[in-house]
Design a protein around this motif. Structure first.
Motif, PDB file in Angstrom:
ATOM      1  N   PRO B  15       0.809  -1.223   0.000  1.00 55.45           N
ATOM      2  CA  PRO B  15       0.000   0.000   0.000  1.00 55.45           C
ATOM      3  C   PRO B  15       0.843   1.275   0.000  1.00 55.45           C
ATOM      4  O   PRO B  15       0.395   2.312  -0.472  1.00 55.45           O
ATOM      5  CB  PRO B  15      -0.814  -0.104   1.298  1.00 55.45           C
ATOM      6  N   TYR B  16       2.058   1.202   0.548  1.00 50.45           N
ATOM      7  CA  TYR B  16       2.910   2.396   0.570  1.00 50.45           C
ATOM      8  C   TYR B  16       3.786   2.489  -0.675  1.00 50.45           C
ATOM      9  O   TYR B  16       4.101   3.567  -1.155  1.00 50.45           O
ATOM     10  CB  TYR B  16       3.778   2.385   1.830  1.00 50.45           C
ATOM     11  N   ARG B 291      -3.773   7.109   0.169  1.00 52.37           N
ATOM     12  CA  ARG B 291      -4.229   5.906   0.869  1.00 52.37           C
ATOM     13  C   ARG B 291      -5.307   6.208   1.889  1.00 52.37           C
ATOM     14  O   ARG B 291      -5.405   5.538   2.907  1.00 52.37           O
ATOM     15  CB  ARG B 291      -3.059   5.196   1.557  1.00 52.37           C
ATOM     16  N   ASP B 340      -2.164  -1.052  -7.396  1.00 50.29           N
ATOM     17  CA  ASP B 340      -2.850  -1.543  -6.206  1.00 50.29           C
ATOM     18  C   ASP B 340      -3.238  -3.011  -6.314  1.00 50.29           C
ATOM     19  O   ASP B 340      -3.499  -3.671  -5.316  1.00 50.29           O
ATOM     20  CB  ASP B 340      -4.106  -0.702  -5.927  1.00 50.29           C
TER      21      ASP B 340
END
Lengths: 524, 358
Positions: B15-16, B291, B340
Motif C-alpha cells: 500500500p505504501y 491511501r 494496487d
C-alpha cells in the motif's frame, strides 16, 4: 482423448498405469497446488461400477477440490484420471456430463421463479418443443426412484429436500454412470435422509456408481460399501465402512492426536431468562420465511438447541434475537422481565446478550481487519472505549486474551481475520463473546465447516459457559451436535417452532418429524 | 510466463510502495510523452516539477493550492473509508464559496472581527447542506450517492454562474461577472509578506490532524471503517449505518465548503465565475493516492498542487496546452489503481507447464 476402442468396464492393460481392478473411475496421483495450500497430494481413488463410495474427510481435507477435478471444474497439476479404463482429461462440466458424470452440489443452482421442468431443460439445453417429453420423463424418473416430484411446480414453492430431488433428477434424466453428491444429507431431515438412501441404493443396483461426500460417519456406514479417507490433502486410508466403526473412521479423518467428541452431562437450568412469546415477523425477502407465533424459553444455565433444515426461519429468528431486525412489539422478546424486542443490537449487548452469527467472515468478523480490531467489534462495551477514544492497549490485551484462552492459531493480534482458518476464526469469535461474560449467548451454527478439533473446543467452551450460569441458545442444522450439547431441544419448520423437550426424553426420529413440520402428535 | 496469484494475506508494504511506483511510472510516461511532442523530456519534467517552486513566492503558491485540495481530500478520505462515494467535493466547494461570498458582500465596509469566522462558517454550512441533499437521498431513498453528488456538482456550478452574473454581481463593476471585493475583515490573513499564502493552509493542516485522530484513535472512526469494509459486521455490532452515512457526508461537505470559502476569502477576495480549477475532482485522486490516510493525503495534495502549477508553467514556457495537468492526474490515478492490484496479488514468473503426453 483416444477413446475409440470399446473398453467399457473391462480390466485395463497395466501398461497404461497398472490398474488392478475394472474401475468406473480411477484417479492416480492427483495433485493440486493452490497458493499456500496443497489441496490434493498424490490422491488415488477407485470407484467400481455400482459401488457407493464414500469420500470422507474434514473440512479443508481436499474433498471439494477432488470432486471438482472429477467434474472438470478444476484442472489437476499432476496425475491421471481414468474413465472406464481410458485415460481422460475432463475439459469442463459439460464434457463430464457427456461422459455420464453428474453432480449434485451442496448449494443448489436452481432458478427460483422457473418450474422444475424449465430448470432441468435449461441445464440440458432442451429445445422448447421437447418440453412435454422432458416433463413426462421427469415424472417417470422421479416415480421410478421414489422421489415424488411434480414437474410443473415452481422451484421457490419446493422444500429444500424437494429441490435436492430436482438436482438429482436432473442428473438421472441423462444417461448417468457416476453420480457425485456433495454433503447431500446436510440439508435434509433424518426421514428425508432415509428416503434418499433408498433411492441411492436402487440406483447403485442398476449399475450407477455413486461418490458420496460426507463427514457424517454413521451415514457412511449405513450406505457405502467403500470409502477413501482424506486428511490434509492426502489419502490417509481406505476401508470398507461396513467393517469399521464410526470412531475408527473418525481416527482416520482426524489423526491420532485430536480429541474426538465426548459426552456432556445434561442439566436442568434455573429460572427462565430469555422468553419469546407470540413472536410474529414478516420478512421483506420474497423468498424469506415469516415467523409465526413463536414461543420459547431459555433458562439460565442451560443450552437450548433449535434444529431445522436451512431456510425455515432460522435467519429471521436470529436477526430478531440479535436486534439486527428488531420487532415492533418489544414485549415479544423478554430478557428476565425486561422487553428487548424493539432494542437495537448494541443496547441488547449492554443487557448481557452476546451473539455469534452464522457467517463468521463478513459479519462475525471484518475480513480485512486485524484480530485486535475485530475484538473491538463487539467488545467495545468492555471498557475498551473511553470518552469516544479507543484504548489501544486494552484492545490489544482483550484480543490477546481471546487468542490465549481459546488457543486460536494466528500470527498474532495483528493478523487479518481472513488469514485464519474457519475453525480458528470461529474460536476467536466465540471466545470474543464468551469473554464478555454474557448472560445470554445466541450462537448460530457454531461448528459449521469447522474441523473436529476446533468443534470439540467450541463445545467445551459452550458447556463451560452454561455451567457458569449463562443461558445459551444454539441454532444448528447439525442434529448430532444438538443432541450432544443441548439440554432441551426443539425444531423450526416453515417459521414455526415445535414443542420444546428435554433432550434426554426425545429421539432423533421425533426431532426429525418436527423438522418436517409434524408437531401435532407431540403438542398434547 | 507471468502469473498473477492471490496473496494469502494482503501485502503489508505494497500500500505504501504502490503510490511511489505510480508516481515513477507517471513520470516515465510523461517523459515519453514530452519527447513525442518534440520537447526535451528532462527539461520538460523540470519545468513541471521544479521550476514552479524555485523561489519563495512559488513555494507559497504551492501551499495556496494545496490548502483547498487537502481540505477536500480529507473529507473524501473519511467518506470513502465508510464506502460512501462522495464525488461531489467540487460542488460542495463551489457552494461554500458562493454562500461565503453572499454573506461577505453584504458587509464590504465592515471591520468587525466576527466577519471572517462568520463567512467561513457560512461556507462550511453551505457545503454541508449541499452534501446533506445526497445524504438524505441515500439514507431515505437508497439513491446512489455517486450519481447524486455528480449531478449536484453541475447544479452548484450553474447556480454560482447565475449568482455571479446576477444577484451577486458588483453594481459598480462595469458589468463584469464579479462580485464586489470583500472587506479586509472578511479575508483570510496572509502568512508571508510577499506571497499569497494565507491562513487556509493552517486550517487545512489542523483538519488533517483532526481527521487523523478521528480515523486512527476514535471509536467513531473505527465504526466508519467497519461500515466501509463490512457493512453486515457493522449491523451485527449495532453501529448505526444511516447516522454514519450522514456524518461522513456532512463532514466531507463541510470541509469542501471550507475549501471553497477559503478561496474566495483568501487569494481571490471576491466571487468570480471560476473559483476552482477542479480542486474537488483532483481531491478524489489525492484521497486515493494518499491511501485515505491524513498523512498520505497531505503529501499527495502537495504533489497535486505542484502538478497544477507545473501545468501552468508548461503552458507558459513550452507552449503546451493546460490539458496536460488533467492528463498527468489521470495517469497518476490509472497507474495507482493498476499498482494496487499488487496489494492482493503477487506476480510470479513460472515456466510453462510441460505438455502432457498420454
Amino acid at each position: 482423448m483416444n477413446s475409440d476402442s470399446k473398453l467399457e468396464d473391462l480390466p485395463v492393460a497395466s501398461a497404461q498405469g497398472g490398474l488392478p481392478m475394472p474401475s468406473r473411475l480411477a484417479l492416480r496421483g492427483i495433485t493440486k497446488q493452490y497458493p499456500g495450500c496443497l489441496a490434493n497430494d498424490r490422491v488415488d481413488l477407485d470407484i467400481k461400477p455400482g459401488q457407493i463410495h464414500a469420500l470422507l474427510g474434514e473440512n479443508g481435507a481436499g474433498k471439494s477440490t477432488l470432486m471438482k477435478i472429477i467434474y472438470g471444474l478444476v484442472k489437476p497439476d499432476r496425475g491421471q484420471l481414468y474413465w472406464r479404463g481410458n485415460p481422460m482429461q475432463i475439459a469442463d462440466p459439460s464434457h463430464a456430463r457427456s461422459l455420464g458424470i453428474g453432480m449434485v452440489f451442496q448449494h443448489f443452482s436452481l432458478f427460483e421463479t422457473l418450474s422444475v421442468t424449465e430448470n432441468i431443460a435449461l441445464a440440458l439445453g432442451t429445445p422448447a418443443r421437447e418440453m412435454k417429453t422432458l416433463s413426462r420423463k421427469i415424472a417417470d424418473v422421479s416415480r421410478k426412484y421414489g422421489m415424488t416430484l411434480n414437474p410443473e411446480r415452481l422451484v421457490h414453492t419446493l422444500s429444500i429436500g424437494e429441490r435436492q430431488r430436482v438436482e438429482i433428477v436432473r442428473c438421472l434424466v441423462q444417461d448417468i454412470k457416476l453420480l457425485i453428491l456433495d454433503e447431500p444429507t446436510s440439508v435434509l431431515t433424518p426421514q428425508e435422509v432415509d428416503t434418499l438412501f433408498v433411492t441411492l441404493r436402487q440406483l447403485a443396483e442398476e449399475g450407477c456408481s455413486i461418490l458420496f461426500i460426507s463427514h457424517k460417519l454413521n451415514e457412511v456406514q449405513a450406505l457405502c460399501d467403500g470409502a477413501t479417507v482424506l486428511r490434509g490433502g492426502r489419502v490417509s486410508g481406505s476401508c470398507n465402512p461396513q467393517a469399521e466403526t464410526p470412531s475408527s473412521m473418525a481416527r482416520m479423518m482426524v489423526g491420532d492426536d485430536t480429541p474426538i467428541a465426548t459426552e456432556y452431562v445434561k442439566v436442568e437450568g434455573g429460572a427462565p431468562f430469555l422468553t419469546i412469546h407470540g413472536l410474529n415477523k414478516s420478512t421483506h425477502d420474497p423468498f424469506g420465511t415469516h415467523l409465526k407465533n413463536l414461543q420459547l424459553q431459555v433458562r439460565s444455565g442451560e443450552i437450548v438447541g433449535v434444529a431445522g433444515v436451512a431456510g425455515n426461519g432460522q435467519e429471521e429468528l436470529l436477526a430478531a434475537l440479535s436486534g439486527e431486525e428488531p420487532v415492533r412489539e418489544g414485549d415479544c422478546i423478554r430478557l428476565g422481565d425486561q422487553a428487548i424486542g424493539h432494542l437495537p443490537p448494541d443496547q441488547r449487548r449492554r443487557l448481557g446478550v452476546a451473539f455469534v452469527p452464522e457467517e463468521r467472515l463478513g459479519r462475525g468478523a471484518v475480513p480485512t481487519m486485524s484480530l485486535r480490531d475485530n475484538g473491538l467489534l463487539t467488545g467495545f462495551l468492555q471498557g475498551l472505549v473511553q470518552n469516544g477514544m479507543v484504548q489501544t492497549q486494552k484492545t490489544e490485551a482483550f484480543a490477546r486474551s481471546i487468542i490465549d484462552r481459546f488457543k486460536v492459531k494466528a500470527g498474532g493480534t495483528h493478523s487479518q481475520a481472513k488469514s485464519l482458518s474457519g475453525g480458528n476464526l470461529q474460536k476467536f469469535i466465540i471466545g470474543r463473546e464468551i469473554l464478555q461474560n454474557p448472560k445470554l449467548l445466541i450462537a448460530a451454527h457454531p461448528t459449521w465447516g469447522v474441523d473436529i478439533g476446533a468443534a470439540v473446543a467450541i463445545h467445551e467452551a459452550l458447556i463451560q459457559l452454561r455451567d457458569q450460569g449463562a443461558a445459551i441458545l444454539v441454532v444448528s442444522e447439525d442434529i448430532d451436535e444438538l443432541f450432544q450439547i443441548s439440554d432441551r431441544i426443539c425444531a423450526i419448520c416453515h417459521g414455526e417452532l415445535s414443542p420444546l423437550r428435554a433432550t434426554a426424553h426425545t429421539t432423533i426420529e421425533q426431532v426429525g418429524r418436527w423438522m418436517a413440520g409434524d408437531f401435532v402428535e407431540d403438542a398434547a | 510466463m507471468i502469473k498473477m496469484e492471490p496473496r494469502q494475506e494482503s501485502s503489508p508494504w505494497m500500500p505504501y510502495v504502490s503510490p511511489l511506483l505510480a508516481g515513477v511510472l507517471t513520470l516515465v510516461t510523461g517523459a515519453i510523452l514530452f519527447a513525442a511532442l518534440g520537447q526535451d523530456p528532462l527539461f520538460a519534467l523540470k519545468t513541471v516539477l521544479i521550476t514552479p517552486i524555485s523561489d519563495a513566492y512559488g513555494v507559497g503558491e504551492l501551499f495556496v493550492k494545496a490548502g483547498p485540495i487537502l481540505l477536500c481530500a480529507l473529507g473524501l478520505s473519511v467518506a470513502y473509508r465508510a464506502n460512501v462515494w462522495n464525488i461531489g467535493a467540487e460542488g460542495q466547494l463551489l457552494m461554500g464559496g458562493l454562500a461565503g461570498s453572499a454573506l461577505a458582500v453584504q458587509f464590504t465596509d465592515s471591520e468587525g472581527l466576527w466577519l471572517l469566522p462568520a463567512v467561513l462558517l457560512c461556507g462550511m454550512v453551505a457545503g454541508m447542506l449541499w452534501a446533506a441533499l445526497a445524504a438524505l437521498l441515500k439514507t431515505r431513498f437508497n439513491t446512489n450517492e455517486i450519481l447524486t453528488t455528480i449531478m449536484l456538482n453541475y447544479i452548484a456550478f450553474n447556480l454560482l454562474q447565475y449568482c455571479v452574473h446576477g444577484p451577486l454581481k458588483d453594481p459598480h463593476g462595469f458589468n463584469f461577472p464579479e462580485s464586489a471585493m470583500f472587506a479586509d475583515a472578511a479575508r483570510l490573513p496572509l502568512l508571508m509578506e510577499d506571497a499569497r499564502v494565507h491562513l487556509g493552509i493552517i486550517l487545512a493542516l489542523a483538519a488533517a490532524a483532526a481527521v487523523w485522530v478521528l480515523l486512527g484513535k476514535s471509536f467513531l472512526g473505527y465504526q466508519i471503517q467497519v461500515l466501509g469494509r463490512d457493512s453486515r459486521a457493522a449491523k451485527m455490532a449495532g453501529f448505526k449505518e444511516k447516522r454514519l452515512v450522514w456524518l461522513v457526508l456532512l463532514l466531507s461537505g463541510g470541509l469542501a465548503g471550507l475549501a471553497g470559502v477559503g478561496e474566495v476569502a483568501g487569494p481571490i477576495g471576491q466571487l468570480v465565475p471560476q473559483i476552482s480549477p477542479g480542486y474537488g475532482y483532483a481531491a478524489i485522486i489525492v484521497a486515493f493516492l494518499g491511501r485515505l490516510h491524513p498523512v498520505g493525503v497531505t503529501l499527495a495534495s502537495i504533489l497535486m498542487a505542484l502538478l497544477f502549477m507545473g501545468g501552468e508553467m508548461v503552458q507558459i514556457e513550452l507552449n503546451l496546452p493546460l490539458a496536460l495537468v488533467g492528463m498527468f492526474q489521470g495517469m497518476l490515478l490509472f497507474y495507482l489503481l493498476a499498482c494496487d492490484v499488487l496489494i492482493l496479488y503477487r506476480i510470479r514468473w513460472v515456466s510453462p507447464p510441460a505438455t502432457q503426453t498420454l
